[in-house]
Design a protein around this motif. Structure first.
Motif, PDB file in Angstrom:
ATOM      1  N   HIS A   1       0.838  -1.206   0.000  1.00 50.61           N
ATOM      2  CA  HIS A   1       0.000   0.000   0.000  1.00 50.61           C
ATOM      3  C   HIS A   1       0.872   1.254   0.000  1.00 50.61           C
ATOM      4  O   HIS A   1       0.586   2.222  -0.720  1.00 50.61           O
ATOM      5  N   ARG A   2       1.938   1.252   0.804  1.00 51.18           N
ATOM      6  CA  ARG A   2       2.842   2.404   0.827  1.00 51.18           C
ATOM      7  C   ARG A   2       3.511   2.604  -0.538  1.00 51.18           C
ATOM      8  O   ARG A   2       3.645   3.740  -1.016  1.00 51.18           O
TER       9      ARG A   2
ATOM     10  N   HIS B   1       1.664   6.301  -7.065  1.00 52.77           N
ATOM     11  CA  HIS B   1       0.513   7.117  -7.478  1.00 52.77           C
ATOM     12  C   HIS B   1       0.883   8.599  -7.425  1.00 52.77           C
ATOM     13  O   HIS B   1       0.582   9.348  -8.357  1.00 52.77           O
ATOM     14  N   GLU B   2       1.527   9.001  -6.320  1.00 47.95           N
ATOM     15  CA  GLU B   2       1.952  10.408  -6.195  1.00 47.95           C
ATOM     16  C   GLU B   2       2.917  10.797  -7.309  1.00 47.95           C
ATOM     17  O   GLU B   2       2.906  11.934  -7.776  1.00 47.95           O
TER      18      GLU B   2
ATOM     19  N   ALA C   1       1.547   1.730  -9.468  1.00 41.95           N
ATOM     20  CA  ALA C   1       0.648   1.894  -8.324  1.00 41.95           C
ATOM     21  C   ALA C   1      -0.404   0.790  -8.328  1.00 41.95           C
ATOM     22  O   ALA C   1      -0.689   0.184  -7.285  1.00 41.95           O
TER      23      ALA C   1
ATOM     24  N   ALA D   1       0.980   4.070  -2.957  1.00 37.22           N
ATOM     25  CA  ALA D   1       0.795   5.505  -2.723  1.00 37.22           C
ATOM     26  C   ALA D   1       1.956   6.303  -3.305  1.00 37.22           C
ATOM     27  O   ALA D   1       1.754   7.345  -3.950  1.00 37.22           O
ATOM     28  N   LYS D   2       3.175   5.811  -3.098  1.00 35.23           N
ATOM     29  CA  LYS D   2       4.372   6.493  -3.612  1.00 35.23           C
ATOM     30  C   LYS D   2       4.317   6.595  -5.136  1.00 35.23           C
ATOM     31  O   LYS D   2       4.547   7.671  -5.704  1.00 35.23           O
TER      32      LYS D   2
ATOM     33  N   ALA E   1      -1.043  -2.073  -5.548  1.00 32.87           N
ATOM     34  CA  ALA E   1      -2.370  -2.158  -4.933  1.00 32.87           C
ATOM     35  C   ALA E   1      -2.933  -3.571  -5.077  1.00 32.87           C
ATOM     36  O   ALA E   1      -3.522  -4.117  -4.137  1.00 32.87           O
TER      37      ALA E   1
END
Length: 71
Positions: free
Chosen positions: A24-25, A31-32, A39, A28-29, A43
């Motif tokens: 998940h981390r 995706h950003e 991502a 997120a990284k 996921a």
């Protein structure tokens, strides 16, 4: 089922939760950073680990109930 096997299920569930959190981390990284393909990959991996964790949680609970005569 022995208590050792129940403990093993709980420990395995915890490990899968930890792997899911890591993915998940990473998701997120990425995706950003705008890398939606990576991502999505992370996921998806997180979901798989969460599913495995749930399986081991259910097995531990089921065996605990059998061990203690709670059917």
């Amino acid at each position: 089922m022995s208590k050792d096997k129940i403990v093993e299920h709980h420990n395995t569930a915890a490990e899968h939760h930890e792997y899911a959190a890591k993915h998940h981390r990473e998701a997120a990284k990425h995706h950003e950073a705008g890398d939606h393909e990576k991502a999505a990959h992370h996921a998806h991996s997180a979901h798989g680990h969460a599913s495995h964790a749930e399986h081991h949680h259910v097995e531990a609970s089921r065996h605990h109930a059998e061990h203690h005569g709670e059917h």
